[in-house]
Design an enzyme around this catalytic site. Sequence first.
Site, PDB file in Angstrom:
ATOM      1  NE  ARG A 276       4.108   9.670 -48.802  1.00  0.00           N
ATOM      2  CZ  ARG A 276       3.928   8.498 -49.415  1.00  0.00           C
ATOM      3  NH1 ARG A 276       4.391   7.403 -48.880  1.00  0.00           N
ATOM      4  NH2 ARG A 276       3.286   8.448 -50.561  1.00  0.00           N
ATOM      5  CB  CYS A 354       0.449 -18.432 -51.760  1.00  0.00           C
ATOM      6  SG  CYS A 354       0.018 -19.356 -50.302  1.00  0.00           S
ATOM      7  CD  GLU A 355       0.581 -12.811 -55.215  1.00  0.00           C
ATOM      8  OE1 GLU A 355       1.400 -12.166 -55.890  1.00  0.00           O
ATOM      9  OE2 GLU A 355      -0.643 -12.739 -55.354  1.00  0.00           O
TER      10      GLU A 355
END
Length: 426
Positions: A276, A354-355
Amino acid sequence: MNLFEYRGGRLWCEQQQVADLAARFDTPLYVYSAGTLQAHYERFRAAFAALDPLICYSIKCCSNVHILRRLAGWGSGFDVVSGGELCRALQAGAGPAKFVFAGVGKTVAEMQAALRAGVGLLNVESESEMAELVAVAGALGLTADVAVRLNPDVDAKTHPYTTTGTQENKFGVGPEQARELFHAYRATPAVRLRGLHLHIGSPVHDVQPYVAAIERALDLIATLRCDGSDVDTLDIGGGFGAHYRGGEAPPAEAYAAALVPLLHGRGLRVILEPGRSIAANAGLLVTRVLHVKDSGRRRFAIVDASMNELIRPALYSAYHFVWPLDAGARIPADFRGDQPFAGLETYDVVGPICESSDFLAKDRPLPPVRRGDLLAVFTCGAYAMSMASQYNSRPRAAEVLVEGDVVQLIRRRETYVDLLRAEEVG
Ligand code: LLP
């Protein structure tokens, strides 16, 4: 440091205007800056130079092979955790002696591939894995160079899903078990026990947990040496922070100031596995606003990127700064979203999946957003594309790498044919 900046109210990546990239390659689009990636790698290397360490970039954070080739060219080795990552590392061109292979669940096939490739170090995480590795190496007539992953039982105080160094976690073995492994396998020809591996979590914004974990590892190394083992390697893992809001991550020099004196002069080859801290701020995700709507309680900017492209907000409630590409004169120089100013409206920036967990940002002050606007989601160079999915059968987005004014498409946008390819079986 990163080479994404607003000039005249427009977002640039090095010498490319990001809106031009969106027009050329469509959205959602990952944009990486080669200069930023290199600057982060070099800064990290310089900070730890007194140890002459082996830096093994952690492939899982951003695994595009073109990016790996750049890193290999700058001298980096690789931390891999699967056969797939090993395959990428080999394609990238760094010598396999500079690879370390970690992971609690290596399969026989992955062990065989790692041994045949000549991976520099296999980080073993259990007695069961050690026994299997001995059998696999023995059958191939090869000797595996091994570090035992020590679980130091140190809380790195990260999100619970990314803390890895306590006894609650599946990773590594405790000091007693590590000692038993050294005792049991010291004279086994198929393995050469070189030392210990640590990785306590990610991102770790405090040096203290590293210090505590390394002190435990050094104590154990002293014991192992007394027991008669030739310990010459300590891999301290990754987990070094990056700025999401700005100001939260210690610079590489701060980690080094605490860790170099601890590790110097111990007769140990030191390995570091940053991911990272090298890649996160070297990338962003560009997305287009599809619709704006108001539920009466919340105002939504519905964009064409989603939890497919960036799952971190859904998974860890992670914060990513979001701002329009064309900010006009509205953005103060060092603005990072925390000090709202006049004329902003509050939005949830959400995707088409769709959440209800499909959001990129919540309760975010933004200049009024309209259909068709382009937004940048910052700090998406790490754990964004590499965690992408095709959920809802949405092809994965394209990736471009910018260096100065040169743009390279490093992953084309997937197509519906790609979605179905692996299902063409009968
Ligand atoms: N070494 C090992 C053994 C690791 O497991 C990891 C990350 C690293 C090195 C690199 O850590 P870094 O320097 O990138 O922090 N998906 C999460 C992060 C999971 C990290 C998993 N292991 C996120 O998006 O925050």
